[in-house]
Design a protein around this motif. Structure first.
Motif, PDB file in Angstrom:
ATOM      1  N   LEU A  96       0.819  -1.204   0.000  1.00 56.85           N
ATOM      2  CA  LEU A  96       0.000   0.000   0.000  1.00 56.85           C
ATOM      3  C   LEU A  96       0.858   1.262   0.000  1.00 56.85           C
ATOM      4  O   LEU A  96       0.480   2.278  -0.583  1.00 56.85           O
ATOM      5  CB  LEU A  96      -0.935  -0.004   1.207  1.00 56.85           C
ATOM      6  N   GLY A  97       2.013   1.184   0.628  1.00 56.00           N
ATOM      7  CA  GLY A  97       2.914   2.335   0.619  1.00 56.00           C
ATOM      8  C   GLY A  97       3.404   2.654  -0.776  1.00 56.00           C
ATOM      9  O   GLY A  97       3.473   3.826  -1.171  1.00 56.00           O
ATOM     10  N   ALA A  98       3.712   1.628  -1.536  1.00 54.93           N
ATOM     11  CA  ALA A  98       4.198   1.820  -2.904  1.00 54.93           C
ATOM     12  C   ALA A  98       3.062   2.098  -3.877  1.00 54.93           C
ATOM     13  O   ALA A  98       3.291   2.649  -4.958  1.00 54.93           O
ATOM     14  CB  ALA A  98       4.974   0.585  -3.355  1.00 54.93           C
ATOM     15  N   ALA A  99       1.852   1.658  -3.538  1.00 54.75           N
ATOM     16  CA  ALA A  99       0.678   1.760  -4.424  1.00 54.75           C
ATOM     17  C   ALA A  99       0.848   0.916  -5.672  1.00 54.75           C
ATOM     18  O   ALA A  99       0.165   1.135  -6.671  1.00 54.75           O
ATOM     19  CB  ALA A  99       0.383   3.214  -4.819  1.00 54.75           C
ATOM     20  N   ALA A 100       1.772  -0.045  -5.614  1.00 55.96           N
ATOM     21  CA  ALA A 100       2.043  -0.879  -6.786  1.00 55.96           C
ATOM     22  C   ALA A 100       2.773  -2.139  -6.336  1.00 55.96           C
ATOM     23  O   ALA A 100       3.441  -2.159  -5.302  1.00 55.96           O
ATOM     24  CB  ALA A 100       2.885  -0.119  -7.802  1.00 55.96           C
ATOM     25  N   GLY A 101       2.649  -3.184  -7.150  1.00 51.46           N
ATOM     26  CA  GLY A 101       3.349  -4.432  -6.876  1.00 51.46           C
ATOM     27  C   GLY A 101       2.989  -5.459  -7.926  1.00 51.46           C
ATOM     28  O   GLY A 101       2.180  -5.196  -8.817  1.00 51.46           O
ATOM     29  N   ASP A 102       3.610  -6.626  -7.811  1.00 45.74           N
ATOM     30  CA  ASP A 102       3.275  -7.681  -8.761  1.00 45.74           C
ATOM     31  C   ASP A 102       2.263  -8.637  -8.137  1.00 45.74           C
ATOM     32  O   ASP A 102       1.731  -8.390  -7.056  1.00 45.74           O
ATOM     33  CB  ASP A 102       4.526  -8.396  -9.283  1.00 45.74           C
ATOM     34  N   CYS A 103       1.990  -9.740  -8.814  1.00 44.04           N
ATOM     35  CA  CYS A 103       0.914 -10.638  -8.377  1.00 44.04           C
ATOM     36  C   CYS A 103       1.158 -11.217  -6.990  1.00 44.04           C
ATOM     37  O   CYS A 103       0.200 -11.484  -6.256  1.00 44.04           O
ATOM     38  CB  CYS A 103       0.719 -11.752  -9.400  1.00 44.04           C
ATOM     39  N   ASP A 104       2.434 -11.418  -6.608  1.00 43.13           N
ATOM     40  CA  ASP A 104       2.724 -11.893  -5.254  1.00 43.13           C
ATOM     41  C   ASP A 104       2.144 -10.937  -4.219  1.00 43.13           C
ATOM     42  O   ASP A 104       1.537 -11.353  -3.232  1.00 43.13           O
ATOM     43  CB  ASP A 104       4.235 -11.981  -5.014  1.00 43.13           C
ATOM     44  N   ASP A 105       2.375  -9.651  -4.439  1.00 40.48           N
ATOM     45  CA  ASP A 105       1.966  -8.647  -3.463  1.00 40.48           C
ATOM     46  C   ASP A 105       0.449  -8.541  -3.370  1.00 40.48           C
ATOM     47  O   ASP A 105      -0.108  -8.412  -2.273  1.00 40.48           O
ATOM     48  CB  ASP A 105       2.577  -7.292  -3.829  1.00 40.48           C
ATOM     49  N   PHE A 106      -0.241  -8.589  -4.516  1.00 36.77           N
ATOM     50  CA  PHE A 106      -1.699  -8.600  -4.503  1.00 36.77           C
ATOM     51  C   PHE A 106      -2.214  -9.783  -3.695  1.00 36.77           C
ATOM     52  O   PHE A 106      -3.097  -9.637  -2.837  1.00 36.77           O
ATOM     53  CB  PHE A 106      -2.241  -8.702  -5.939  1.00 36.77           C
TER      54      PHE A 106
END
Length: 223
Positions: A96-106
């Motif tokens: 949430l801090g980055a507002a972005a990530g790959d499928c692992d993070d989701f």
């Protein structure tokens, strides 16, 4: 997702769930996130905590929809572009801090948010699949209403929660939850391959979570 299968090491001994019992604890988290990631990140974390708070009054099916919809608002960006590493598993707060990530993070963020809402670990798995559409490895959350149920899939590629039988674009490879690791088969729940604690990419994530350590993204992805 580069080198995903080669880095199949995870440790899930105990996940320190965020149970903010008081307004003071939430304000502490909000202040930390604001100072580290900025004001927009603080708003995202507050929205997450509100989603968790509201979710306790929902049915399990509605909890799945609420959490899936909430995290699917984030941007999909490869780890190398967000964190400067080929493969990095972010905590929900880092995501949430980055507002972005790959499928692992989701998937990780959805999985542990649902655990916090009271969904049993026995009903869920994090599943590595091959996405035939994109010809790459991918991670999703599978939810089993009963042990014999066909799982339904929470995914960031397809935002609709659908039975696995309707996701012909995904070929399962491995799955795990907080206790076990399975080698997936074409049908059924897979062949038990031991305890998930024998694996290891999650050790670093777990340690960072327990010590409240945060990593800054290499680029600001705030909308």
């Amino acid at each position: 997702m580069r080198g995903l299968l080669a880095r199949w090491w995870i440790a899930v001994l105990a996940w320190p769930i965020l149970l903010f019992a008081t307004a003071y604890q939430l304000e502490e988290l909000a202040s930390t996130v604001r100072n580290f990631y900025g004001e927009k990140a603080e708003l995202r974390v507050r929205a997450w905590r509100q989603t968790i708070n509201d979710g306790h009054d929902l049915s399990e099916a509605d909890q799945l929809r609420s959490i899936n919809d909430f995290f699917n608002q984030m941007q999909f960006v490869d780890d190398i572009d967000v964190w400067g590493q080929e493969d990095y598993w972010a905590t929900p707060v880092e995501f949430l801090g980055a507002a972005a990530g790959d499928c692992d993070d989701f998937s990780i963020a959805k999985y542990f948010s649902l655990i916090e809402l009271g969904v049993s670990d026995e009903k869920m798995r994090l599943v590595y699949v091959k996405s035939l559409t994109y010809n790459q490895f991918h991670m999703v959350v599978a939810y089993y209403e009963t042990p014999s149920s066909i799982p339904i899939i929470l995914d960031n590629i397809n935002p609709n929660i659908l039975p696995a039988t309707q996701r012909g674009d995904l070929v399962p490879i491995y799955s795990f939850n907080g206790q076990h690791l399975w080698l997936m088969k074409e049908k059924g729940r897979g062949q038990l391959a031991g305890k998930s604690s024998r694996l290891k990419l999650w050790t670093d994530l777990q340690q960072r979570w327990r010590l409240n350590k945060l990593k800054k993204p290499v680029k600001n992805f705030d909308a």
